[in-house]
Every structure is written in C-alpha cells, then in structure tokens.
Design a protein around this motif. Structure first.
Motif, PDB file in Angstrom:
ATOM      1  N   TRP A  83       0.844  -1.192   0.000  1.00 43.38           N
ATOM      2  CA  TRP A  83       0.000   0.000   0.000  1.00 43.38           C
ATOM      3  C   TRP A  83       0.886   1.252   0.000  1.00 43.38           C
ATOM      4  O   TRP A  83       1.970   1.257   0.574  1.00 43.38           O
ATOM      5  N   ASP A  84       0.429   2.303  -0.646  1.00 38.85           N
ATOM      6  CA  ASP A  84       1.138   3.582  -0.761  1.00 38.85           C
ATOM      7  C   ASP A  84       2.308   3.524  -1.738  1.00 38.85           C
ATOM      8  O   ASP A  84       3.062   4.489  -1.861  1.00 38.85           O
ATOM      9  N   TRP A  85       2.487   2.387  -2.423  1.00 37.42           N
ATOM     10  CA  TRP A  85       3.506   2.276  -3.461  1.00 37.42           C
ATOM     11  C   TRP A  85       2.813   2.279  -4.818  1.00 37.42           C
ATOM     12  O   TRP A  85       1.654   1.900  -4.941  1.00 37.42           O
ATOM     13  N   PHE A  95       6.959   7.188  -3.090  1.00 34.95           N
ATOM     14  CA  PHE A  95       7.233   8.622  -3.122  1.00 34.95           C
ATOM     15  C   PHE A  95       6.986   9.165  -1.709  1.00 34.95           C
ATOM     16  O   PHE A  95       5.865   9.113  -1.202  1.00 34.95           O
ATOM     17  N   SER A  96       8.036   9.676  -1.093  1.00 36.73           N
ATOM     18  CA  SER A  96       7.950  10.086   0.319  1.00 36.73           C
ATOM     19  C   SER A  96       6.974  11.236   0.518  1.00 36.73           C
ATOM     20  O   SER A  96       6.716  12.022  -0.394  1.00 36.73           O
ATOM     21  N   LYS A  97       6.458  11.322   1.736  1.00 37.23           N
ATOM     22  CA  LYS A  97       5.531  12.396   2.106  1.00 37.23           C
ATOM     23  C   LYS A  97       6.241  13.538   2.837  1.00 37.23           C
ATOM     24  O   LYS A  97       5.653  14.569   3.107  1.00 37.23           O
ATOM     25  N   PHE A  98       7.519  13.312   3.211  1.00 39.28           N
ATOM     26  CA  PHE A  98       8.282  14.352   3.898  1.00 39.28           C
ATOM     27  C   PHE A  98       9.692  14.405   3.317  1.00 39.28           C
ATOM     28  O   PHE A  98      10.079  13.546   2.508  1.00 39.28           O
ATOM     29  N   GLN A  99      10.474  15.390   3.726  1.00 40.27           N
ATOM     30  CA  GLN A  99      11.806  15.610   3.153  1.00 40.27           C
ATOM     31  C   GLN A  99      12.914  15.265   4.150  1.00 40.27           C
ATOM     32  O   GLN A  99      12.743  15.397   5.365  1.00 40.27           O
ATOM     33  N   TYR A 198      12.338  15.572  -0.975  1.00 41.58           N
ATOM     34  CA  TYR A 198      11.591  14.326  -1.051  1.00 41.58           C
ATOM     35  C   TYR A 198      12.505  13.243  -1.630  1.00 41.58           C
ATOM     36  O   TYR A 198      13.587  13.541  -2.152  1.00 41.58           O
ATOM     37  N   TRP A 199      12.074  12.011  -1.569  1.00 44.97           N
ATOM     38  CA  TRP A 199      12.910  10.915  -2.052  1.00 44.97           C
ATOM     39  C   TRP A 199      12.032   9.797  -2.598  1.00 44.97           C
ATOM     40  O   TRP A 199      10.854   9.667  -2.255  1.00 44.97           O
ATOM     41  N   ILE A 200      12.605   8.999  -3.495  1.00 44.93           N
ATOM     42  CA  ILE A 200      11.862   7.930  -4.170  1.00 44.93           C
ATOM     43  C   ILE A 200      12.584   6.603  -3.988  1.00 44.93           C
ATOM     44  O   ILE A 200      13.766   6.482  -4.316  1.00 44.93           O
ATOM     45  N   CYS A 201      11.870   5.622  -3.458  1.00 45.80           N
ATOM     46  CA  CYS A 201      12.422   4.269  -3.299  1.00 45.80           C
ATOM     47  C   CYS A 201      11.908   3.361  -4.413  1.00 45.80           C
ATOM     48  O   CYS A 201      10.829   3.580  -4.966  1.00 45.80           O
ATOM     49  N   LYS A 202      12.672   2.322  -4.685  1.00 47.90           N
ATOM     50  CA  LYS A 202      12.301   1.381  -5.751  1.00 47.90           C
ATOM     51  C   LYS A 202      12.642  -0.046  -5.334  1.00 47.90           C
ATOM     52  O   LYS A 202      13.688  -0.305  -4.747  1.00 47.90           O
TER      53      LYS A 202
END
Length: 211
Positions: A83-85, A95-99, A198-202
């Motif tokens: 969820w949220d991905w 996709f992050s919600k904070f920085q 912000y940051w993006i995980c994969k």
C-alpha cells in the motif's frame, strides 16, 4: 464389506447348512424365507457402505472445488506492491511524504527493503520525472561522493553515457559541493547532499500469477 456384513454372510451359510437336512416342506420354506431376509439385509448393508463412500468422495470434490475458487479470488486480490507504493513496468515506487537529506533517504529506502531509485530505462526516467514534477524535487540514488565527477548509482553501477542527456542545461556544475542528484523540473540537477528533499524508493514488484 465391514465386519457386520461378513457376519451376516457367515450366518447365511450356517442357516443354509442347517436347513439342508430338513425334510418337511414348511420347514424348508421357513429356512428359505430366513435366508432371503438375511441376504437382503447383507445387500442393504453393502449398499449403505457404497453410498457412504460415494458421499465422502463427493464432499472431497466439493472442498477441492471451493479451495480452487478461493485461491483464484485471492490471486485477484493480490497486490504486486505494498500500500502507498506505485507499480510501473514490474517495479514498485514509494514517493515520500516528507523531506530529508540524501544519506537519510538512502537509509530510509533500505529499511523498506528497497533502494533510493536507480534508473534503468528511458521509460522509467520519463515516469519518475513527471511524477516528481507533481510531488516536488526528489532525491534519486545517484551521486559522485566517492570521486568528483564520476557519477555512480547506489547499486554500484556507473551512470551510462546515454543517460547524460537528462541533466538540465549546465548541470552538473558542482557549484556548492553538489554531490547528489535530484529530479528538478524537466531533468536532473546536482545539489548539496545535506539539503532536505523528497525521495523515491524502488524495489521489484511481486508476482501474483498462479503456480
């Protein structure tokens, strides 16, 4: 045939033996009647056993059918990504919600069993660039921290020459010790790794196909 049925067969045999020596017609008729009743009782018992076996087999087939249907329903509910991905071409993206800064972003992705995003194709780049424009400037897993001017992804691979076209005009320029790469506008920009973004995980998507 169970023990009860076998017992009745033995009784039938004994009855036939006893009746064999009887002469009078009435006694023979009586023995014949008893023999017939006992034979019918044996046939009924055997029939009940066969019927019970048939019912048990039918129940097993019903349970198997229901399990097959349930498995199919579960597979339809299967999510290739948490969820949220977001899923895209066999991969999951968060996709992050904070920085936060670049190093903390790398660690945050590891805690999610993922990597700060490593771009492998033009389609992936286009998807991530467009999404970052909507959500805000975001870190990717690219830096030249180990050697100035030599850009590496967090998985250790080199930045391909064919991807150099994605740098914004005049970038990377290392103007303020800018050793980490971000999505900015329509392309990439180098920025100080200590700045919060912000940051993006994969990570790879799960398979939901039936086995």
């Amino acid at each position: 045939m169970n023990d009860s049925a076998e017992g009745r067969v033995q009784q039938l045999g004994s009855l036939g033996y006893l009746c064999h020596g009887l002469g009078p017609f009435v006694l023979q008729l009586f023995c014949l009647t008893l023999s017939t009743i006992l034979l019918l009782a044996i046939l009924v018992k055997v029939s009940n056993v066969a019927y019970s076996h048939g019912q048990e087999q039918a129940k097993k087939e019903k349970v198997y059918k229901e399990m097959t249907q349930l498995k199919s329903q579960i597979n339809r509910l299967c999510r290739p990504c948490p969820w949220d991905w977001t899923v895209f071409q066999g991969n999951c993206y968060f996709f992050s919600k904070f920085q936060q800064n670049w190093n903390d972003s790398v660690n945050a992705c590891r805690k999610l069993d993922a990597q700060l995003v490593v771009i492998k194709s033009d389609d992936e780049q286009s998807f991530l660039q467009q999404t970052s424009k909507e959500k805000g400037y975001a870190w990717m897993g690219l830096s030249d921290l180990k050697h100035e001017g030599r850009w590496h992804w967090v998985d250790g691979s080199h930045l391909l020459f064919s991807f150099m076209k994605y740098w914004n005009k005049g970038e990377p320029n290392n103007e303020w010790e800018e050793d980490c790469a971000e999505f900015r506008g329509d392309g990439w920009n180098d920025a100080p790794c200590t700045i919060k973004k912000y940051w993006i995980c994969k990570k790879s998507a799960m398979s939901c196909t039936e086995k």
